[in-house]
Design a protein around this motif. Structure first.
Motif, PDB file in Angstrom:
ATOM      1  N   GLU A 128       0.838  -1.194   0.000  1.00 31.86           N
ATOM      2  CA  GLU A 128       0.000   0.000   0.000  1.00 31.86           C
ATOM      3  C   GLU A 128       0.875   1.247   0.000  1.00 31.86           C
ATOM      4  OE1 GLU A 128      -3.455   2.021   2.816  1.00 31.86           O
ATOM      5  OE2 GLU A 128      -2.931  -0.086   3.056  1.00 31.86           O
ATOM      6  N   ARG A 153       1.521   5.173   0.532  1.00 34.71           N
ATOM      7  CA  ARG A 153       1.021   6.288   1.328  1.00 34.71           C
ATOM      8  C   ARG A 153       2.151   7.276   1.572  1.00 34.71           C
ATOM      9  NH1 ARG A 153      -0.414   3.498   7.033  1.00 34.71           N
ATOM     10  NH2 ARG A 153      -1.848   2.415   5.632  1.00 34.71           N
ATOM     11  N   ARG A 206      -2.117  17.462  11.302  1.00 35.44           N
ATOM     12  CA  ARG A 206      -3.349  16.785  10.905  1.00 35.44           C
ATOM     13  C   ARG A 206      -4.367  16.804  12.040  1.00 35.44           C
ATOM     14  NH1 ARG A 206      -3.152  12.777   6.699  1.00 35.44           N
ATOM     15  NH2 ARG A 206      -4.152  11.220   8.040  1.00 35.44           N
ATOM     16  N   SER A 224      -1.557  14.692   3.055  1.00 31.38           N
ATOM     17  CA  SER A 224      -2.875  14.217   3.493  1.00 31.38           C
ATOM     18  C   SER A 224      -3.848  13.956   2.349  1.00 31.38           C
ATOM     19  CB  SER A 224      -3.487  15.229   4.469  1.00 31.38           C
ATOM     20  OG  SER A 224      -2.688  15.395   5.604  1.00 31.38           O
ATOM     21  N   ASP A 231      -5.340  11.269   1.887  1.00 33.74           N
ATOM     22  CA  ASP A 231      -6.391  10.405   2.438  1.00 33.74           C
ATOM     23  C   ASP A 231      -7.551  11.200   3.028  1.00 33.74           C
ATOM     24  OD1 ASP A 231      -4.364  11.211   4.308  1.00 33.74           O
ATOM     25  OD2 ASP A 231      -5.256   9.887   5.797  1.00 33.74           O
ATOM     26  N   GLU A 263     -10.210  12.252  -4.015  1.00 34.07           N
ATOM     27  CA  GLU A 263      -9.313  11.160  -4.384  1.00 34.07           C
ATOM     28  C   GLU A 263     -10.107   9.887  -4.669  1.00 34.07           C
ATOM     29  OE1 GLU A 263      -6.210  11.339  -4.995  1.00 34.07           O
ATOM     30  OE2 GLU A 263      -5.593  13.249  -4.116  1.00 34.07           O
ATOM     31  N   ASN A 264     -11.212   9.690  -3.937  1.00 35.70           N
ATOM     32  CA  ASN A 264     -12.068   8.531  -4.180  1.00 35.70           C
ATOM     33  C   ASN A 264     -12.797   8.655  -5.516  1.00 35.70           C
ATOM     34  OD1 ASN A 264     -12.100   9.149  -1.015  1.00 35.70           O
ATOM     35  ND2 ASN A 264     -12.188   6.946  -1.320  1.00 35.70           N
ATOM     36  N   SER A 268     -10.522   7.502  -8.188  1.00 30.53           N
ATOM     37  CA  SER A 268     -10.485   6.033  -8.240  1.00 30.53           C
ATOM     38  C   SER A 268     -11.671   5.477  -9.020  1.00 30.53           C
ATOM     39  CB  SER A 268     -10.474   5.447  -6.826  1.00 30.53           C
ATOM     40  OG  SER A 268      -9.316   5.838  -6.131  1.00 30.53           O
ATOM     41  N   ARG A 287     -13.963  10.956   8.696  1.00 30.38           N
ATOM     42  CA  ARG A 287     -12.520  11.052   8.460  1.00 30.38           C
ATOM     43  C   ARG A 287     -11.843  11.876   9.546  1.00 30.38           C
ATOM     44  NH1 ARG A 287     -11.314  10.633   2.068  1.00 30.38           N
ATOM     45  NH2 ARG A 287     -13.354   9.904   1.392  1.00 30.38           N
ATOM     46  N   TYR A 301      -2.314   7.910   9.431  1.00 30.77           N
ATOM     47  CA  TYR A 301      -2.956   7.695   8.125  1.00 30.77           C
ATOM     48  C   TYR A 301      -4.239   6.897   8.314  1.00 30.77           C
ATOM     49  CZ  TYR A 301      -3.107   6.813   3.076  1.00 30.77           C
ATOM     50  OH  TYR A 301      -3.465   6.767   1.749  1.00 30.77           O
ATOM     51  N   GLY A 304      -6.290   5.859   5.528  1.00 28.77           N
ATOM     52  CA  GLY A 304      -6.726   5.181   4.319  1.00 28.77           C
ATOM     53  C   GLY A 304      -7.768   6.015   3.614  1.00 28.77           C
ATOM     54  N   ARG A 305      -8.316   5.434   2.535  1.00 32.08           N
ATOM     55  CA  ARG A 305      -9.298   6.174   1.739  1.00 32.08           C
ATOM     56  C   ARG A 305     -10.590   5.410   1.622  1.00 32.08           C
ATOM     57  NH1 ARG A 305      -5.369   7.959  -3.330  1.00 32.08           N
ATOM     58  NH2 ARG A 305      -3.761   8.966  -2.119  1.00 32.08           N
TER      59      ARG A 305
END
Length: 338
Positions: A112, A114, A125, A268, A270, A275-276, A279, A324, A335, A337-338
Motif C-alpha cells: 500500500e 502512502r 493533521r 494528506s 487520504d 481522491e475517491n 479512483s 474522516r 494515516y 486510508g481512503r
C-alpha cells in the motif's frame, strides 16, 4: 551444402505446406536450400508427437508444517511462496503446491502506497481536524488534479481468460504513452468539471491561476448566487502552484481568502474525498485493461465516466468527512486510508 542453424518458424511452415502438396523431404531440402538431414529430423520429430507428462508424487504437508507456514506468512508480508516455505525449513514442495496452500490462508497483495508522516505532520493533521470538526462540509468545494495516461496502471491489465484462448496483446509505450492532466471539484452532491489542462502546460502559480480563471470561475463559479459564494469554502492541497504567495493573493482578489480558503495539512491525500472520485473514474476508463491511442480519446473517456457518477455517489464522498476527521483524531494524526 553445409548444415545451418535451427529451422526458422517460416521454414517450418513451408515444410508443412510442401508436405501437404506431396513433396518429398529431398525436394523440400532443395527448395529451402537446407541440409536434407535437417529436414528429415524435423519431419521425424513432428510425427513422434509430444511426450506424455509423468506426474511425480507430491510431498505431503503435515498439519504442524501448515501452522508454521501460516505464522511465517503473517510475519513476512509480501514475501514469495519460496521464501515463506524456506523460512519454515520445508523443502521439495513445487510452486503450484505452495501457492495452493497459501491461497487458503493468505492473499496476494501489492504494498500500500502512502505519503510519509512524521511527528510534525501528525500534529498538524490533528490540529486541522480539531479546527474543522464543526464545519458544514456540504459547503466545502474539494478540488484536485489527476493525470491519466493512455495505458493506465499496468497492474489493472489482468483478468480471467478462458482455457484455449490467448491473452490479448498489450502495447508497451514509454511513460504510459503520454497523458492528460485533469482538474475537478466536488461539493455536496455536485461535480464541478472535469476540466482539461492544455497539453504541454506545466502548472506553476501563474498558469494555475489562469487555468482557474478560464475554467472554474468563468464556467461555474460566476453562475452561482451571492449567498452561495458567501458561504462556499474552497479547498486545495499544498502543491507549490496552489500554496504559493502569488496564488494565495490571486484567490484573495477573487474573494476566496481567510476562512473561505481552507488550510490543508501536509501529506494528506487520504483526507480529500475527491481522491475517491478519481479512483471511480480510473476504474471505469481502464476496465478490462483498456488502452487508448490518443490524448483526445482518453479525455473523452474521462468525461464520459464523470457523467456516469451520480449525485448520490458524490454526496456519499462529501458526507464522509465527519468520519474522516474523527478517525484522524482517534489515530492521533495517523494515516486513515481512503
Amino acid at each position: 551444402m553445409g548444415q545451418k542453424k535451427d529451422l526458422t518458424g517460416s521454414e517450418r511452415s513451408k515444410i508443412v505446406r510442401y508436405l501437404a502438396e506431396g513433396c518429398s523431404s529431398l525436394k523440400i531440402a532443395k527448395l529451402l536450400k537446407r541440409d536434407h538431414r535437417t529436414i528429415k529430423r524435423f519431419i521425424q520429430n513432428s510425427q513422434q508427437g509430444r511426450k506424455k507428462r509423468v506426474d511425480k508424487p507430491r510431498r505431503k504437508i503435515t498439519a504442524h508444517e501448515l501452522r508454521k507456514v501460516k505464522r511465517a506468512a503473517a510475519k513476512m508480508p509480501l514475501a514469495t511462496s519460496l521464501a515463506i516455505f524456506q523460512s519454515c525449513n520445508i523443502t521439495g514442495v513445487p510452486k503450484s503446491t505452495r501457492c495452493a496452500i497459501l491461497r487458503d490462508m493468505a492473499k496476494v497483495r501489492k504494498a500500500e502506497r502512502r505519503p510519509p508522516l512524521n511527528k510534525t505532520h501528525k500534529l498538524k493533521r490533528q490540529d486541522w481536524a480539531k479546527k474543522y470538526l464543526k464545519t458544514d462540509f456540504s459547503k466545502v468545494l474539494w478540488t484536485d488534479e489527476m493525470r491519466v495516461s493512455l495505458d493506465g496502471p499496468d497492474g489493472w491489465a489482468r483478468g480471467w481468460i478462458g482455457k484455449g484462448q490467448r491473452a490479448p496483446v498489450r502495447l508497451r509505450r514509454q511513460q504510459g504513452g503520454g497523458g492528460v492532466l485533469v482538474w475537478a471539484g466536488i461539493i455536496k452532491d455536485e461535480l464541478v468539471g472535469p476540466f482539461r489542462v492544455e497539453d504541454g502546460v506545466k502548472l506553476n502559480s501563474q498558469s494555475y491561476c489562469q487555468f482557474l480563471e478560464d475554467t472554474f470561475f468563468k464556467q461555474w463559479y460566476r453562475k452561482k448566487s451571492a449567498s452561495f459564494k458567501k458561504n462556499m469554502i474552497f479547498m486545495q492541497d499544498n502543491a507549490p502552484s496552489h500554496a504559493s504567495k502569488y496564488s494565495t493573493a490571486w484567490l484573495a482578489r477573487k474573494g476566496i481568502k481567510e476562512e473561505k480558503l481552507m488550510t490543508w495539512p501536509p501529506c494528506s491525500p487520504d483526507l480529500n474525498p475527491i481522491e475517491n472520485l478519481w479512483s471511480i473514474i480510473k476504474c471505469e476508463i481502464y476496465k478490462e485493461g483498456k488502452q487508448y491511442t490518443s490524448l483526445n480519446s482518453v479525455w473523452e473517456a474521462v468525461v464520459a465516466a464523470a457523467r456516469n457518477v451520480d449525485g448520490e455517489q458524490i454526496k456519499t464522498l462529501t458526507e464522509s468527512m465527519d468520519g474522516r476527521l474523527l478517525s484522524v483524531l482517534a489515530k492521533k494524526g495517523g494515516y486513515i486510508g481512503r
